[in-house]
Design a protein around this motif. Structure first.
Motif, short mmCIF file in Angstrom:
data_model
loop_
_atom_site.label_atom_id
_atom_site.label_comp_id
_atom_site.label_asym_id
_atom_site.label_seq_id
_atom_site.Cartn_x
_atom_site.Cartn_y
_atom_site.Cartn_z
N ILE A 181 0.85 -1.21 0.00
CA ILE A 181 0.00 0.00 0.00
C ILE A 181 0.88 1.26 0.00
CG2 ILE A 181 -1.68 1.32 1.37
CD1 ILE A 181 -2.81 -1.42 2.31
N GLY A 182 1.95 1.19 0.77
CA GLY A 182 2.93 2.29 0.80
C GLY A 182 2.29 3.63 1.09
N ASP A 183 2.78 4.69 0.44
CA ASP A 183 2.21 6.03 0.58
C ASP A 183 1.16 6.18 -0.53
OD1 ASP A 183 1.79 8.64 1.34
OD2 ASP A 183 3.34 9.40 -0.01
N CYS A 184 0.10 5.42 -0.39
CA CYS A 184 -0.84 5.17 -1.51
C CYS A 184 -1.45 6.44 -2.10
CB CYS A 184 -1.94 4.25 -1.01
SG CYS A 184 -3.04 3.72 -2.31
N GLN A 185 -1.41 6.48 -3.44
CA GLN A 185 -2.05 7.60 -4.16
C GLN A 185 -3.03 7.01 -5.17
OE1 GLN A 185 -0.91 10.82 -3.43
NE2 GLN A 185 0.55 9.96 -1.97
N ARG A 186 -3.53 5.80 -4.89
CA ARG A 186 -4.34 5.12 -5.90
C ARG A 186 -5.71 5.74 -6.12
NH1 ARG A 186 -1.27 1.44 -3.21
NH2 ARG A 186 -0.24 -0.23 -4.37
N CYS A 187 -6.16 6.56 -5.17
CA CYS A 187 -7.44 7.26 -5.41
C CYS A 187 -7.37 8.66 -4.82
CB CYS A 187 -8.63 6.47 -4.86
SG CYS A 187 -8.93 6.72 -3.11
N LYS A 188 -8.40 9.45 -5.11
CA LYS A 188 -8.37 10.88 -4.74
C LYS A 188 -8.47 11.12 -3.24
CE LYS A 188 -13.26 11.50 -6.14
NZ LYS A 188 -13.56 10.09 -6.44
N LEU A 189 -8.83 10.09 -2.44
CA LEU A 189 -8.88 10.28 -0.99
C LEU A 189 -7.48 10.53 -0.41
CD1 LEU A 189 -11.53 7.63 0.14
CD2 LEU A 189 -11.84 10.08 -0.23
N SER A 190 -6.46 10.19 -1.17
CA SER A 190 -5.08 10.42 -0.69
C SER A 190 -4.82 11.92 -0.48
CB SER A 190 -4.09 9.85 -1.70
OG SER A 190 -4.24 10.50 -2.94
N LYS A 191 -5.54 12.75 -1.23
CA LYS A 191 -5.27 14.20 -1.21
C LYS A 191 -5.48 14.83 0.17
CE LYS A 191 -5.23 14.82 -5.95
NZ LYS A 191 -4.78 13.43 -6.19
N GLY A 192 -6.57 14.42 0.86
CA GLY A 192 -6.90 15.13 2.11
C GLY A 192 -6.55 14.36 3.37
N ARG A 193 -5.98 13.20 3.24
CA ARG A 193 -5.78 12.40 4.46
C ARG A 193 -4.55 12.85 5.25
NH1 ARG A 193 -3.19 7.91 1.04
NH2 ARG A 193 -1.01 8.54 1.20
N LYS A 194 -4.62 12.55 6.57
CA LYS A 194 -3.43 12.75 7.40
C LYS A 194 -2.71 11.42 7.52
CE LYS A 194 -4.88 16.67 10.24
NZ LYS A 194 -6.18 16.98 9.60
N ASN A 195 -3.48 10.35 7.72
CA ASN A 195 -2.90 9.02 7.88
C ASN A 195 -3.71 7.97 7.12
OD1 ASN A 195 -0.66 9.10 9.91
ND2 ASN A 195 -2.26 10.16 11.09
N ILE A 196 -3.01 6.97 6.64
CA ILE A 196 -3.70 5.79 6.12
C ILE A 196 -4.07 4.94 7.32
CG2 ILE A 196 -3.35 3.61 4.88
CD1 ILE A 196 -1.55 5.11 2.93
N VAL A 197 -5.34 4.54 7.38
CA VAL A 197 -5.80 3.71 8.50
C VAL A 197 -5.84 2.27 8.01
CG1 VAL A 197 -7.64 3.34 10.18
CG2 VAL A 197 -7.10 5.67 9.41
N PHE A 198 -4.78 1.55 8.30
CA PHE A 198 -4.63 0.21 7.73
C PHE A 198 -5.61 -0.79 8.33
CE2 PHE A 198 -2.47 -4.01 7.78
CZ PHE A 198 -2.42 -4.21 6.41
N GLY A 199 -5.81 -0.69 9.65
CA GLY A 199 -6.61 -1.70 10.37
C GLY A 199 -5.77 -2.23 11.51
N GLU A 200 -6.43 -2.82 12.50
CA GLU A 200 -5.65 -3.29 13.66
C GLU A 200 -6.40 -4.38 14.40
OE1 GLU A 200 -5.28 0.23 16.10
OE2 GLU A 200 -7.11 -0.25 17.19
#
Ligand code: SF4
Length: 243
Positions: A72-91
């Motif tokens: 997934i890395g520093d994912c830019q696969r969709c436009k939600l990448s523009k406004g996010r602070k963190n990717i929430v992977f799951g836990e």
């Protein structure tokens, strides 16, 4: 006589000639019942399943999840990448018996990079504890990993870009039951565009894992009177787990 009346007369004469005394009329109610029957049949074909075909060891699961996070890395696969602070992977536990899958991160989740940590998350945690688990015993994730602006619903292109990751997480963790929280999660995972009010409370299937749809905790914050329905769904999950 109008054309329609003439047409009806011809049809009636035809049925009379065929010896038919009563012509069945599909009322709105009957048509709705037929539609519901079709849905019920589809549910049966999705229903109930043996436990997953994936049998990874805990170590294998851990490295598979790490590899997925790297992918997934520093994912830019969709436009939600523009406004996010963190990717929430799951836990949660990689050996979880239950996996909860929601829709997407909200503001608190975006800031902390963790799923379900805001008000809705606190309600989910209460449910998990009421079911007899600790939060760290289960696994929690979302259909999209970046916060949609102003908490709007994720859009189709965003869901299509991101949902393969949570699908993969579910395959790796291979829980005994998935609980899908809300419409978007449920519809994405089982592929039926039916309102959550009609889907909840019955088992479906994701891959070979039984899936129970229920209301999203955010909905319960707005409609606390429906909490008992979620508890009813949770009890079915516990029954399924033999608890
Ligand atoms: S929502 Fe998913 S696909 Fe879109 S940028 Fe975030 S991680 Fe990538």
């Amino acid at each position: 006589m109008t054309n329609i009346a003439e047409d009806i007369k011809i049809v009636l004469e035809f049925y009379q000639a065929m010896g038919v005394e009563r012509i069945p009329i599909m009322t709105e109610q009957k048509s709705r019942r037929a539609e519901e029957q079709k849905i019920a049949e589809k549910e049966v074909s999705y229903n109930v399943a043996p436990i997953s075909k994936f049998h990874l060891t805990s170590e294998q699961k851990k490295s598979a999840l790490n590899a997925l996070r790297e992918e997934i890395g520093d994912c830019q696969r969709c436009k939600l990448s523009k406004g996010r602070k963190n990717i929430v992977f799951g836990e949660g536990s990689i050996d979880a018996e239950i996996m909860f899958i929601g829709e997407g991160p909200g503001e608190d989740e975006d800031i902390q990079g963790r799923p379900f940590v805001g008000k809705a998350g606190q309600l989910l945690t209460k449910l998990i504890e009421k079911m007899g688990f600790k939060r760290e015993d289960v696994y929690i994730g979302n259909i999209v990993k970046c916060r949609p602006p102003f908490n709007r619903d994720p859009e189709e292109d965003e869901i299509n870009a991101c949902s393969p990751f949570i699908r993969k997480q579910a395959e790796i963790i291979s829980p005994k039951v998935i609980v899908s929280l809300g419409r978007i999660s449920t519809q994405t995972l089982i592929g039926l565009k039916i309102p959550i009010g009609k889907l909840r409370g019955k088992f479906y299937q994701f891959e070979d894992i039984p899936l129970m749809p229920t209301f999203h905790p955010s909905y319960l914050l707005r409609n606390p009177k429906d909490k008992w329905l979620v508890w009813e769904d949770a009890q079915k999950v516990l029954e399924r787990l033999g608890k």
